[in-house]
Each structure stands twice: as C-alpha cells, then as structure tokens.
Design a protein around this motif. Structure first.
Motif, PDB file in Angstrom:
ATOM      1  N   GLU A  15       0.855  -1.178   0.000  1.00 51.27           N
ATOM      2  CA  GLU A  15       0.000   0.000   0.000  1.00 51.27           C
ATOM      3  C   GLU A  15       0.888   1.224   0.000  1.00 51.27           C
ATOM      4  N   ILE A  16       0.564   2.176  -0.848  1.00 54.44           N
ATOM      5  CA  ILE A  16       1.251   3.475  -0.792  1.00 54.44           C
ATOM      6  C   ILE A  16       0.169   4.500  -0.530  1.00 54.44           C
ATOM      7  N   GLY A  17       0.277   5.135   0.597  1.00 54.57           N
ATOM      8  CA  GLY A  17      -0.802   6.016   1.021  1.00 54.57           C
ATOM      9  C   GLY A  17      -2.045   5.173   1.225  1.00 54.57           C
ATOM     10  N   LYS A  18      -3.129   5.558   0.569  1.00 54.35           N
ATOM     11  CA  LYS A  18      -4.358   4.783   0.718  1.00 54.35           C
ATOM     12  C   LYS A  18      -4.547   3.817  -0.427  1.00 54.35           C
ATOM     13  N   LYS A  19      -3.589   3.874  -1.381  1.00 55.77           N
ATOM     14  CA  LYS A  19      -3.748   3.091  -2.589  1.00 55.77           C
ATOM     15  C   LYS A  19      -3.130   1.701  -2.404  1.00 55.77           C
ATOM     16  N   THR A  20      -3.897   0.676  -2.731  1.00 60.58           N
ATOM     17  CA  THR A  20      -3.348  -0.672  -2.691  1.00 60.58           C
ATOM     18  C   THR A  20      -2.831  -1.010  -4.086  1.00 60.58           C
ATOM     19  N   ILE A  21      -1.547  -1.212  -4.189  1.00 59.94           N
ATOM     20  CA  ILE A  21      -0.962  -1.424  -5.514  1.00 59.94           C
ATOM     21  C   ILE A  21      -0.798  -2.910  -5.809  1.00 59.94           C
ATOM     22  N   VAL A  22      -0.437  -3.666  -4.769  1.00 57.21           N
ATOM     23  CA  VAL A  22      -0.373  -5.123  -4.903  1.00 57.21           C
ATOM     24  C   VAL A  22      -1.190  -5.680  -3.752  1.00 57.21           C
ATOM     25  N   GLY A  39       0.921  -9.073 -17.042  1.00 59.66           N
ATOM     26  CA  GLY A  39      -0.150  -8.167 -16.659  1.00 59.66           C
ATOM     27  C   GLY A  39      -0.097  -6.928 -17.506  1.00 59.66           C
ATOM     28  N   PRO A  40      -1.229  -6.270 -17.675  1.00 61.41           N
ATOM     29  CA  PRO A  40      -1.235  -5.041 -18.464  1.00 61.41           C
ATOM     30  C   PRO A  40      -0.466  -3.929 -17.756  1.00 61.41           C
ATOM     31  N   ASN A  41      -0.245  -2.828 -18.423  1.00 61.35           N
ATOM     32  CA  ASN A  41       0.441  -1.687 -17.810  1.00 61.35           C
ATOM     33  C   ASN A  41      -0.236  -1.291 -16.520  1.00 61.35           C
ATOM     34  N   GLY A  42       0.574  -1.022 -15.529  1.00 57.52           N
ATOM     35  CA  GLY A  42       0.034  -0.558 -14.260  1.00 57.52           C
ATOM     36  C   GLY A  42      -0.559  -1.654 -13.401  1.00 57.52           C
ATOM     37  N   ALA A  43      -0.321  -2.923 -13.780  1.00 54.38           N
ATOM     38  CA  ALA A  43      -0.905  -4.027 -13.018  1.00 54.38           C
ATOM     39  C   ALA A  43      -0.208  -4.210 -11.674  1.00 54.38           C
ATOM     40  N   GLY A  44       1.038  -3.741 -11.577  1.00 53.44           N
ATOM     41  CA  GLY A  44       1.776  -3.906 -10.326  1.00 53.44           C
ATOM     42  C   GLY A  44       2.939  -4.871 -10.436  1.00 53.44           C
ATOM     43  N   LYS A  45       3.355  -5.172 -11.657  1.00 52.40           N
ATOM     44  CA  LYS A  45       4.467  -6.108 -11.839  1.00 52.40           C
ATOM     45  C   LYS A  45       5.763  -5.532 -11.273  1.00 52.40           C
ATOM     46  N   THR A  46       6.063  -4.302 -11.709  1.00 52.26           N
ATOM     47  CA  THR A  46       7.310  -3.691 -11.245  1.00 52.26           C
ATOM     48  C   THR A  46       7.298  -3.497  -9.734  1.00 52.26           C
ATOM     49  N   THR A  47       6.157  -3.087  -9.220  1.00 46.03           N
ATOM     50  CA  THR A  47       6.055  -2.896  -7.770  1.00 46.03           C
ATOM     51  C   THR A  47       6.326  -4.207  -7.034  1.00 46.03           C
ATOM     52  N   THR A  48       5.754  -5.288  -7.522  1.00 40.86           N
ATOM     53  CA  THR A  48       5.995  -6.588  -6.895  1.00 40.86           C
ATOM     54  C   THR A  48       7.484  -6.928  -6.941  1.00 40.86           C
ATOM     55  N   ASP A 159      12.647  -7.732 -15.119  1.00 49.14           N
ATOM     56  CA  ASP A 159      11.458  -6.918 -15.347  1.00 49.14           C
ATOM     57  C   ASP A 159      11.476  -6.420 -16.786  1.00 49.14           C
ATOM     58  N   GLU A 160      10.588  -6.937 -17.589  1.00 50.31           N
ATOM     59  CA  GLU A 160      10.495  -6.562 -18.995  1.00 50.31           C
ATOM     60  C   GLU A 160      11.866  -6.498 -19.665  1.00 50.31           C
ATOM     61  N   PRO A 161      12.556  -7.637 -19.701  1.00 49.17           N
ATOM     62  CA  PRO A 161      13.952  -7.626 -20.154  1.00 49.17           C
ATOM     63  C   PRO A 161      14.118  -7.347 -21.636  1.00 49.17           C
ATOM     64  N   SER A 192       6.365  -9.317 -18.017  1.00 49.70           N
ATOM     65  CA  SER A 192       6.191  -8.838 -19.378  1.00 49.70           C
ATOM     66  C   SER A 192       4.755  -8.446 -19.608  1.00 49.70           C
ATOM     67  N   HIS A 193       4.548  -7.513 -20.528  1.00 45.20           N
ATOM     68  CA  HIS A 193       3.189  -7.373 -21.029  1.00 45.20           C
ATOM     69  C   HIS A 193       3.153  -7.814 -22.488  1.00 45.20           C
ATOM     70  N   LEU A 194       4.330  -8.216 -22.991  1.00 39.85           N
ATOM     71  CA  LEU A 194       4.379  -8.784 -24.324  1.00 39.85           C
ATOM     72  C   LEU A 194       4.012 -10.252 -24.203  1.00 39.85           C
TER      73      LEU A 194
ATOM     74  N   VAL B 314      12.681   2.717  -3.044  1.00 38.63           N
ATOM     75  CA  VAL B 314      13.365   3.153  -4.254  1.00 38.63           C
ATOM     76  C   VAL B 314      12.456   2.897  -5.445  1.00 38.63           C
ATOM     77  N   ALA B 315      11.898   3.963  -5.984  1.00 37.72           N
ATOM     78  CA  ALA B 315      10.943   3.812  -7.077  1.00 37.72           C
ATOM     79  C   ALA B 315      11.338   4.690  -8.251  1.00 37.72           C
ATOM     80  N   ALA B 316      12.619   5.015  -8.304  1.00 43.48           N
ATOM     81  CA  ALA B 316      13.057   5.924  -9.384  1.00 43.48           C
ATOM     82  C   ALA B 316      12.958   5.236 -10.740  1.00 43.48           C
TER      83      ALA B 316
HETATM   84  N1  LIG Z   1       5.509   5.347  -5.693  1.00 44.48           N
HETATM   85  C1  LIG Z   1       4.236   5.198  -6.087  1.00 44.48           C
HETATM   86  N2  LIG Z   1       3.251   5.924  -5.534  1.00 44.48           N
HETATM   87  C2  LIG Z   1       1.971   5.777  -5.917  1.00 44.48           C
HETATM   88  N3  LIG Z   1       1.581   4.920  -6.859  1.00 44.48           N
HETATM   89  C3  LIG Z   1       2.492   4.163  -7.459  1.00 44.48           C
HETATM   90  C4  LIG Z   1       3.885   4.246  -7.113  1.00 44.48           C
HETATM   91  N4  LIG Z   1       4.567   3.381  -7.874  1.00 44.48           N
HETATM   92  C5  LIG Z   1       3.664   2.777  -8.660  1.00 44.48           C
HETATM   93  N5  LIG Z   1       2.423   3.244  -8.423  1.00 44.48           N
HETATM   94  C6  LIG Z   1       1.178   2.796  -9.091  1.00 44.48           C
HETATM   95  O1  LIG Z   1       1.078   1.415  -8.939  1.00 44.48           O
HETATM   96  C7  LIG Z   1       0.535   0.814 -10.084  1.00 44.48           C
HETATM   97  C8  LIG Z   1       1.416  -0.331 -10.538  1.00 44.48           C
HETATM   98  O2  LIG Z   1       2.613   0.172 -11.077  1.00 44.48           O
HETATM   99  P1  LIG Z   1       3.749  -0.789 -11.622  1.00 44.48           P
HETATM  100  O3  LIG Z   1       4.870   0.066 -12.084  1.00 44.48           O
HETATM  101  O4  LIG Z   1       4.032  -1.824 -10.618  1.00 44.48           O
HETATM  102  O5  LIG Z   1       3.049  -1.438 -12.867  1.00 44.48           O
HETATM  103  P2  LIG Z   1       3.620  -2.460 -13.940  1.00 44.48           P
HETATM  104  O6  LIG Z   1       2.777  -3.677 -13.868  1.00 44.48           O
HETATM  105  O7  LIG Z   1       5.060  -2.633 -13.776  1.00 44.48           O
HETATM  106  O8  LIG Z   1       3.294  -1.699 -15.288  1.00 44.48           O
HETATM  107  P3  LIG Z   1       4.142  -1.599 -16.645  1.00 44.48           P
HETATM  108  O9  LIG Z   1       3.728  -2.751 -17.492  1.00 44.48           O
HETATM  109  O10 LIG Z   1       3.630  -0.318 -17.250  1.00 44.48           O
HETATM  110  O11 LIG Z   1       5.574  -1.548 -16.326  1.00 44.48           O
HETATM  111  C9  LIG Z   1       0.373   1.920 -11.101  1.00 44.48           C
HETATM  112  O12 LIG Z   1      -0.989   2.278 -11.116  1.00 44.48           O
HETATM  113  C10 LIG Z   1       1.208   3.046 -10.572  1.00 44.48           C
HETATM  114  O13 LIG Z   1       0.614   4.270 -10.897  1.00 44.48           O
END
Ligand SMILES: Nc1ncnc2c1ncn2[C@@H]1O[C@H](COP(=O)(O)OP(=O)(O)OP(=O)(O)O)[C@@H](O)[C@H]1O
Ligand SMILES: [Mg+2]
Lengths: 309, 316
Positions: A15-22, A39-48, A159-161, A192-194, B314-316
């Motif tokens: 969770e970042i702030g009130k937003k649940t990302i994963v 997962g599609p863009n913004g699914a949370g792959k990179t965050t995971t 991550d998306e190599p 990947s999203h490919l 680290v989210a840069a």
């Molecule tokens: N530091 C942050 N603060 C707030 N929201 C964030 C932060 N980092 C990521 N997010 C949000 O979390 C969600 C997931 O982002 P993430 O980068 O994990 O997606 P992804 O699956 O890797 O997408 P992509 O395929 O585009 O790389 C997005 O909606 C993004 O806006």
C-alpha cells in the motif's frame, strides 16, 4: 517430498498512502522453472518485483527466497538473487568490466574469473573494456544480464527484459535465457506485457491485474486450453470445390474463403476426422493450420479485454 | 556481510573515474601554487627593517591603550599584540611575514576550497546514484543499506584527506621555492594567561588547517544529509555552500545584537579558533560547549541520513 520452491510469495501486499498497488499476492517458483509474470500496464508487476529485491518495503505478507525470509535476513536472502529492475542502469563513466568489478566486490566468495565467464556468456568480450556510455541498448541489456548472473544466483528476476530490443535481439535473448536457466540451474521470474514473449519463454505464467493474481497456469494449458472451438485455415486444392463441400458438411458453421484459403471454426479433436474425410473427397490438402490461439487471446479473455500497452 | 573495505574501493573507483574529480584536483593544485605567487607579490619590498616596524606599532598601541573609552574586546586584542611584539623585540624573533610560514598560515584558506569540493563529491555520491538510476543495482546486493551509506560517507572524507594533503604539500613546496627556508626556526607566539608562549610553526600551521576541518566535517555531513533526503545533488551543494558562506556572518550579526541563543546555532560553533587565540562569540562560550553543540548536530545529521536512506522506497 516436494522440492523447496526457490521463491515463495505469501499474501504480499503493498500500500502506498491509501492506494493498494499489490494485493494479497501468493505464488511459488520452482527450481529450474521459467516463470512468467504477466499483466497489463500498471498491473503492479514492477512494484511486486521491487518488493522481491528489497527496493520497496513490504506492507504485509512474506517473501521467502530459498526458504530465507527476505525482510528478516535481507543480505542472506538477496545473495541468491540476480535481477534487473526495469532498465539496466549501469555507471556510464565506467567500462563494462569496471561495472562488473564493482558488483563483484559486493558479492560474497565468488572467484574473480567469474567476471570473464559471464562476459563470455553474454557475448560482450569485444566491448567489455569500453565505457558503458558508448554501448548500444542491446549491449547494455547484455551487461545488465552479466551483472545479474555474476554471483551465480539461483533466482533470476527480470522486469520486462526485452524492452527496447529488436526482434533478432529478442529471439537471441529468449533462446539464451532458456540455455542459461538450464546451464546455470536457474529459476527465472520474468515480467512482461508482451504476451507472445511469455508464451515462448515460460513454463508457467501468473496473470495479474490491478495488483491481484487472476490465474496461474502452465503455458501450454493456457494456450491450447482443452478443446474449445477455434479458427482453422485450410490450404486445399481445388479450393472452391472444397468450399461447397465443407459448407454442405457444416451447414451451421461459418465457412469462408479468404485469399484462396478456407477458414472455418473447428474443435481440435475434429481435425483428424476432417482431413481423412477430405482425402476421401479427393481434395488435396497442403496445410491445416490453426489461426494460433495465443496467450494473448486467453489473456484478453482473462482480464476481460482490458486496455493493453 | 560484504566487507567494508571493498565497498569503499567501489566508491573510490566511482569517484576517481568521474572526470569532475580530476578537474577539482587540477583547480586545487593551480590555486595552491597561485596563492604562493600572490602572497609573494603582496609582501615584496615590505620586508625592510622589521624592528623599526614593530617599535612603531608598539608606540601606537601604547597610545591606544591610554584611551579610557576603549571597548574591552579591542583593548584585550591590542594588549596581546603589544605583548607579542615586545617579546619579538626582546628575543630577536622576526614575525613570519613574507616567508614560508607566513604564507602557509594564509594558505589555510585553501581549506574552503577543499570543503567545497568535498561537499560536491559527497552530495553527488548519493544523489548521483538516484539520478542515474544505478541505485537499484547497488541496493540489491548482500550489503545492508547502512553499510553502503557508511562507505559513501567515509570515502568522501577519504577524498577530503587526499585534497587536504595535496593542497598542503603543493603550497608548502611553492613556499619553499619562492621564499626558501628563511625563518624556518622561528616559533609561533601566542598569549595565554598573560604570558607569551612559543610553539613550533609547523604545528601551528597544521593546527590552522585542522581548525578549518571542523567546517569541512560539519558542512559535508550536512550536504550528505540533504542529498540523501532530497536526492538532489544541486540542492545539497547549493544549500551547504549558501549556509557555509552566510552562516557565520548571520551568527555574528545576531551575536552583536546581543541575542544569547545564537550560541546554539551550528555556525556559532564551527570556528573554534577563538578558543585558542581571541575571544568567543558570546561571553561564556567555552571549547567544550562548542564541541558538545557540534557533536549534537553531527549525530543529528547522520541519524537523519541513516533513517531516511534505510526506509526509503526506491521507485526511481
Ligand atoms: N511510488 C508510487 N506511488 C503511488 N503509486 C504508485 C507508485 N509506484 C507505482 N504506483 C502505481 O502502482 C501501479 C502499478 O505500477 P507498476 O509500475 O508496478 O506497474 P507495472 O505492472 O510494472 O506496469 P508496466 O507494465 O507499465 O511496467 C500503477 O498504477 C502506478 O501508478
Ligand atoms: Mg513495470
């Protein structure tokens, strides 16, 4: 007894702030497995992935690498991991070799020869003593892989190599990844999203959307999932005659002719019978080909056809 | 579990492969040498008869001291000068003007340049990793964040030490070439408890450099903290330099206005030289007071750097 998974994720939440990302993500990667993370863009792959390598803190849940808790014993757990998170950013003012030397110094009990070994492995011998700022993107990717493989990890996280690689580069990379996984006895988690990518590279794949795990499947299972109807292309001669005969045989199906080929929906199990029948009708068969039902179709279906990048 | 020495080797590698580092070293060497020549130009022809000069000064000082309305600070300073001059005349010890030691006492000002460069290097060493994105590959290794940060911090001072030694050596050699070893034996004189004391000139000059080291230590630590917190080297460098150059003036102004709390401000304590010769900024301030204040700021800056770096996503 079941083998210990190389990576085990238990109810991982960010969770970042009130937003649940994963949210509540659980999965396991087995030894030697190439595991796709789709997962599609913004699914949370990179965050995971950032959580898996300790770049981001874990809000809830657990990450075990070779059974070692990542949060509790970070240094011990991370020693088993090689990773590239998004682009491989290396020091542009150092040479490729100096970059590797830098990371080598940060690893434990790895002989120095290993640097030359990985350089060879990624095929960068020619340019390794040049400054990284003179490298092409493909070379940077290779160097990124070299640093990830340097300490002989048991888990490679990418991550998306293939981002930014040309088709030949992507194909090379795919083949090499498989080889490395085998030769270095690696498990790989690749995001990947490919979709076509994952299909060609992975054994199993997890599909996530909006931070939630939707499904984990064998790629094969995901692709030719049982016996659903799909479109087949028939290259037969004489085609017009075949068309009429097929239309008679399948009065309730949409049989068409496009570019001199016949297109019709079929179940896989119907194919042998159909071809035998056509032979009987003295129709010459050149090919019978499914219009590949790709992971993409499945994926769109699973994610409800949501927007893709 | 990764060894600290190796982490510092890495920082060393990165510092010395940046072209900027060599530009800084070059500038420092040029300035060290130029300083010597400027000093020589300034003191050319001023040599003359040092006895006559001192006697004249003393006659003036005697007159000044007869003035009843003289403020206490000036009186004390003039008295000290008078005492030392008299000692020189009595013991035939010419002042260190226009010779090697005179020059070396002045070149301690080069420490400001060393401080400036150390601030730049330390601020870049953290913020640069963020802006280049290299922080990601740096932190996914079996080395704790605390260790990585410490390695960066310590190597900044490694560079500072190198710069310091270079500046000192180069101005020393320039001094030897320009002025020879004339006055080599003359000691430094200072007044303590109403008595004139002698001290080796070399030690005195090293002491001058050392006292400026306080500024270096504190401002570098400050810049390091800013660069960790805001991940911006420009902000860290700018803020540290701005404070370094204005801080002491502001503090002096406030002290002159009679504000007593000024003594708790960092910049009221970075210059320790008044405790060795001269008067403290605020009546009642002592060396141990200043050292305590410095220690508190030092620990605070480092604690903030450490906490922020340790927790940062680290989210840069
Ligand atoms: N530091 C942050 N603060 C707030 N929201 C964030 C932060 N980092 C990521 N997010 C949000 O979390 C969600 C997931 O982002 P993430 O980068 O994990 O997606 P992804 O699956 O890797 O997408 P992509 O395929 O585009 O790389 C997005 O909606 C993004 O806006
Ligand atoms: Mg991503």
């Amino acid at each position: 007894m079941e083998k210990q998974p190389v990576l085990e994720i238990r109810q991982l939440t960010k969770e970042i702030g009130k937003k649940t990302i994963v949210e509540d993500l659980s999965l396991q990667v087995q030894p030697g497995e190439v595991f796709g993370f789709l997962g599609p863009n913004g699914a949370g792959k990179t965050t995971t992935i950032r959580m898996l390598v300790g770049l981001m803190s874990i809000t809830r849940g657990k990450v075990l690498i070779q059974g070692i808790d990542l949060e509790e014993h970070f240094e011990k757990a991370i020693a088993h991991v090689g990773a590239i998170v998004e682009n491989p950013e290396l020091y542009p003012f150092l040479t490729g070799y100096q970059n590797l030397l830098h990371y080598w110094r940060m690893s434990r009990s790895i002989p120095k020869d290993r640097i030359d070994e990985v350089v060879q492995r990624v095929g960068l011998e020619q340019r390794i003593h040049h400054k990284v700022k003179t490298y092409s993107l493909g070379m940077r990717q290779r160097l990124g892989l070299a640093q990830a493989l340097l300490h002989s990890p048991s888990l490679l996280i990418l991550d998306e190599p293939t981002n930014g690689l040309d088709p030949a580069g992507i194909r090379d990379f795919r083949n090499q990844l498989r080889t490395w996984a085998r030769e270095e006895n690696l498990s790989v988690l690749v995001s990947s999203h490919l979709l076509s990518e994952v299909e060609l590279m992975c054994d199993r794949v997890a599909v996530i959307q909006q931070g939630k795990l939707i499904d984990v499947k064998q790629v094969r299972e995901l692709v030719d999932d049982t016996d659903e109807e799909q479109t087949f292309l028939l290259d037969v001669h004489p085609s017009l005659q075949a068309l009429t005969q097929l239309q008679k045989r399948f009065p309730h199906r949409e049989v068409e002719i496009i570019d001199n080929r016949i297109q019709l929906p079929l179940q896989r199990s119907e194919v042998p019978e159909l071809s035998a029948w056509m032979v009987q009708q003295e129709i010459q068969i050149y090919t019978i080909q499914p219009v590949t039902r790709t992971l993409e179709d499945r994926f769109l279906q699973l994610t409800g056809g949501s927007q893709l990048g | 579990m990764v060894n600290m020495v190796r982490l510092m080797q890495n920082e060393h590698l990165k510092t010395y492969r940046r072209p900027g580092t060599w530009v800084m070293i070059g500038i420092l060497l040029l300035v060290s040498i130029a300083f010597g020549f400027l000093y020589q130009m300034e003191h050319e022809g001023a040599a003359g008869d040092w006895r006559a000069g001192l006697e004249k000064q003393n006659r003036q000082d005697e007159k000044t001291l007869q003035n009843e309305n003289l403020n206490q600070m000036t009186r004390a300073n003039v008295e000290e000068r008078y005492q030392i001059n008299q000692y020189r005349l009595d013991h035939n010890m010419p002042p260190a003007a226009g010779n090697l030691w005179g020059m070396m006492s002045e070149t301690a000002a080069l420490m400001s340049l060393v401080t400036l460069f150390t601030i730049i290097v330390s601020a870049t060493s953290v913020a640069g990793e963020f802006s280049q994105g290299t922080i990601k590959l740096l932190l996914i290794r079996p080395a704790s964040r605390a260790k990585i940060l410490l390695a960066k911090y310590l190597s900044s001072f490694g560079l500072a030490l190198t710069l310091l030694v270079l500046a000192f050596t180069f101005s020393f050699i320039t001094g030897l070439i320009l002025f020879g070893n004339e006055g080599w034996e003359t000691p430094h004189l200072y007044v303590q408890g109403g008595q004139v004391h002698e001290q080796s000139m070399l030690l005195h000059v090293i002491g001058l450099y050392g006292l400026k080291g306080v500024d270096l230590l504190m401002m570098t630590t400050f810049a390091f903290m800013i660069s960790v917190v805001f991940r911006s080297s420009a902000l860290a460098i700018g803020l540290a330099l701005f404070l370094m150059f204005t801080g002491s003036n502001v503090v002096m102004m406030l002290a002159a206005l009679g504000y007593d709390w000024v003594k708790y401000i960092l910049f009221a304590n970075t210059d320790l030289s008044p405790y060795f010769s001269g008067r403290p900024l605020v009546e009642g301030m002592t060396l141990s007071f200043s050292v305590t204040v410095l220690a508190v700021y030092f620990l605070l800056f480092n604690a903030i750097s450490w906490l922020v770096f340790h927790k940062r996503d680290v989210a840069a």
